[in-house]
Design an enzyme around this catalytic site. Structure first.
Site, short mmCIF file in Angstrom:
data_model
loop_
_atom_site.label_atom_id
_atom_site.label_comp_id
_atom_site.label_asym_id
_atom_site.label_seq_id
_atom_site.Cartn_x
_atom_site.Cartn_y
_atom_site.Cartn_z
N HIS A 181 15.65 6.16 -20.15
CA HIS A 181 15.73 7.30 -21.08
C HIS A 181 15.06 8.55 -20.53
O HIS A 181 15.25 9.63 -21.07
CB HIS A 181 15.10 6.91 -22.42
CG HIS A 181 15.90 5.89 -23.17
ND1 HIS A 181 16.67 6.21 -24.26
CD2 HIS A 181 16.10 4.56 -22.96
CE1 HIS A 181 17.29 5.12 -24.70
NE2 HIS A 181 16.96 4.11 -23.93
N ASP B 209 12.57 16.86 -19.21
CA ASP B 209 12.96 15.97 -20.30
C ASP B 209 14.17 15.17 -19.87
O ASP B 209 15.09 15.74 -19.25
CB ASP B 209 13.34 16.83 -21.53
CG ASP B 209 12.96 16.17 -22.85
OD1 ASP B 209 12.92 14.94 -22.89
OD2 ASP B 209 12.71 16.91 -23.82
P1 ADQ Z 1 11.60 11.70 -26.81
O1 ADQ Z 1 10.70 12.19 -25.75
O2 ADQ Z 1 10.94 11.14 -28.00
O3 ADQ Z 1 12.66 10.63 -26.26
P2 ADQ Z 1 13.79 13.49 -27.94
O4 ADQ Z 1 15.03 13.16 -27.22
O5 ADQ Z 1 13.64 14.94 -28.21
O6 ADQ Z 1 12.46 13.04 -27.20
O7 ADQ Z 1 13.80 12.72 -29.31
C1 ADQ Z 1 12.85 12.97 -30.28
C2 ADQ Z 1 13.33 12.42 -31.62
O8 ADQ Z 1 12.25 12.47 -32.54
C3 ADQ Z 1 14.48 13.22 -32.20
O9 ADQ Z 1 15.44 12.36 -32.74
C4 ADQ Z 1 13.80 14.06 -33.29
O10 ADQ Z 1 14.61 14.30 -34.43
C5 ADQ Z 1 12.64 13.21 -33.69
N1 ADQ Z 1 11.53 14.07 -34.10
C6 ADQ Z 1 10.84 14.95 -33.37
N2 ADQ Z 1 9.90 15.56 -34.10
C7 ADQ Z 1 10.02 15.05 -35.34
C8 ADQ Z 1 9.32 15.25 -36.57
N3 ADQ Z 1 8.28 16.08 -36.68
N4 ADQ Z 1 9.72 14.54 -37.62
C9 ADQ Z 1 10.74 13.67 -37.54
N5 ADQ Z 1 11.42 13.43 -36.42
C10 ADQ Z 1 11.05 14.11 -35.34
C11 ADQ Z 1 12.96 10.02 -25.00
C12 ADQ Z 1 13.14 10.96 -23.81
C13 ADQ Z 1 14.20 12.02 -24.13
C14 ADQ Z 1 15.50 11.32 -24.52
C15 ADQ Z 1 15.26 10.27 -25.59
C16 ADQ Z 1 16.52 9.44 -25.85
O11 ADQ Z 1 11.90 11.58 -23.49
O12 ADQ Z 1 14.41 12.86 -23.02
O13 ADQ Z 1 16.40 12.30 -25.03
O14 ADQ Z 1 14.23 9.37 -25.21
O15 ADQ Z 1 16.99 8.87 -24.68
#
Ligand code: ADQ
Length: 483
Positions: free
Chosen positions: A185, A393
């Site tokens: 991921h 990311d």
């Molecule tokens: P993350 O680093 O966690 O994931 P991201 O892809 O942005 O990053 O996902 C974050 C998730 O958390 C999103 O679904 C978002 O809606 C949720 N989120 C963030 N802040 C929130 C809040 N305050 N309240 C509720 N929900 C919140 C890792 C990798 C990424 C990759 C994903 C999936 O680092 O690059 O996209 O896995 O493979």
């Protein structure tokens, strides 16, 4: 896997009804660091624990796939005792319980102090600590054993993420009958960084045990191929690598979101009302800017605040017209680097509000908590400009969630070139998060962007995310694995 016969389907259905302990094994086993459940608070002290399915992209992507066949999800249930087996919404769960020392070494140590920073361009110095590595090997073996015990002959095992890079080979050595997939991921780094790892050969060999290794981008897949040849002695060009006679296919499988779920919710009258009310509560500004992130040093939250501060100071943005909402979900709170980031973000918020706010009006609204999906989608709908500025990311799902939620076809996505999502979301305003002046110019342009340009860009972005949704992602990975 081809069409299943009626007899096979009957057998499957029968098995599905059978009691957990005597099951004949799963056709699909998902292995991930965490089980997709959290322990619910007990109503009364003597009652057994109850477990809630945690919401999240991976869960919604895999639930339909898991529910279609006899399947099991193997993962750590979090601290504390857990039963041998759980079930949630028709999904069988197999907890892998870990001791406190194992969590320290494998998770907090090797996963989050070594691999996480290194794979994100070494934005914090990775630490190489031999006991952590030994613990990582041991815990990977626990996960591999649990997966092996669950898998029916010829089953598919899908291993997820950087915590479990050794699992594919460990499974293959014991069960060559299984088809093993691995999906990373986060980014996979170039040679200059990966070469640092004292155990680089073992990690590559671990991954090469899979039949398919999937990355978020073609750059990750290319890095893996180069490194596998250089340090593990694999042979082959481009997307097929061979090691000790075993063929491993690699490629990019960009992860996505449940587009329809976000779009449907965003179009509901309730969410429209919540979005309008949010704007009123923010003081009815002309422009609402938004950041939503896990509070992680890779996400560029501090850079974003700094840029906003400079623009206010230079009067290129007016604090009476522009409001920034930053939502940061708490993350890895016991790690000193994350504590330092939290302090820095909170210092910046305080400094901006102290300098540019007035009684009853703040330029930055900061929430340090997780939001429920309706609240999140209402914020996406209320925001004119979405700021996604990570310094690195794997993908970044927030960018895709914002796009899916803009059922009105408006809104501007400012997106870091260094997020995996930038490969697909070409019509976003792309920025280099290290270029502060460039970021400032982009932000001003985003704030001033005319409606017709917003619509043109957003329509193109929505088309991409709708077409390449998370169901397409899961299906295409599994098709690659089973084909
Ligand atoms: P993350 O680093 O966690 O994931 P991201 O892809 O942005 O990053 O996902 C974050 C998730 O958390 C999103 O679904 C978002 O809606 C949720 N989120 C963030 N802040 C929130 C809040 N305050 N309240 C509720 N929900 C919140 C890792 C990798 C990424 C990759 C994903 C999936 O680092 O690059 O996209 O896995 O493979």
């Amino acid at each position: 896997m081809g069409e299943r016969s009626a007899a096979e389907r009957d057998r499957s259905d029968r098995r599905r009804r059978e009691d957990g302990a005597e099951r004949a094994g799963s056709e699909l086993v998902v292995v991930a660091n965490r089980l997709p459940v959290t322990r619910a608070p007990r109503a009364r002290p003597n009652q057994p624990d109850e477990w809630d399915l945690s919401p999240g992209g991976l869960v919604s992507a895999l639930t339909p796939v898991l529910q279609k066949r006899v399947s099991t999800w193997v993962g750590w249930p979090g601290a504390g005792p857990a039963p041998r087996r759980l079930e949630s919404q028709g999904i069988q769960l197999r907890p892998v319980s870990l001791t406190r020392a194992q969590v320290e070494g494998y998770y907090a140590g090797f996963s989050n102090h070594t691999i996480w920073p290194l794979y994100h361009d070494a934005v914090r110095p990775p630490r190489y600590h031999r006991p952590w590595w030994r613990c990582y090997v041991d815990v990977n073996r626990c996960f591999a054993e649990a997966a092996i015990a669950e898998a029916a002959p010829g089953a598919v095992v899908w291993v997820h993420d950087y915590h479990l890079q050794l699992v594919p080979r460990m499974i293959r050595e014991r069960r060559p009958d299984l088809r093993v997939g691995f999906f990373l991921h986060i980014p996979f780094p170039p040679q200059e960084l990966f070469a640092q790892i004292p155990w680089r050969r073992q990690i590559l060999e671990g991954l090469l045990g899979a039949d398919v290794v999937g990355f978020q981008t073609v750059v990750g897949a290319r890095n893996f191929a180069v490194l596998s040849r250089r340090y593990a002695g694999a042979e082959g060009e481009r997307d097929v690598l061979t090691l000790h006679g075993h063929r491993c296919r690699t490629g990019a499988f960009p992860i996505s979101i449940d587009f329809e779920k976000f779009a449907d919710l965003a179009a509901s009258p309730e969410i429209e009302r919540m979005a309008a009310a949010t704007r009123v509560r923010l003081g009815g500004p002309r422009r609402v800017l938004l950041g939503v992130d896990r509070l992680d040093y890779t996400k560029g939250i501090d850079v974003r605040l700094l840029v906003f501060e400079e623009l206010l100071r230079e009067r290129r943005l007016d604090p009476r017209e522009c409001v920034l909402v930053q939502v940061a979900v708490p993350s890895r709170e016991e790690v000193p680097d994350y504590q330092a980031l939290r302090h820095e973000v909170e210092r910046l918020v305080g400094s901006i509000n102290g300098e540019f706010g007035e009684v009853g009006r703040s330029p930055v609204h900061y929430l340090h908590r997780s939001l429920a999906m309706p609240e999140l989608v209402a914020l996406y709908r209320a925001a004119d400009v979405m700021l996604v500025t990570p310094v690195r990311d794997g993908m970044n799902l927030v960018a895709k969630e914002y796009v899916a939620s803009r059922v009105d076809g408006r809104g501007v996505l400012v997106l870091s070139e260094l997020a995996g999502a930038a490969h697909e979301l070409r019509h976003a305003m792309q920025v280099n998060p290290y270029d502060v002046e460039g970021l400032k110019d982009a932000l001003v342009r985003a704030v001033e962007m005319p409606d017709d340009e917003q619509e043109r860009r957003m329509t193109a972005l929505r088309r991409v995310v709708e077409r390449r949704n998370v169901h397409v992602w899961a299906r295409s990975f599994l098709a690659g694995l089973e084909g």
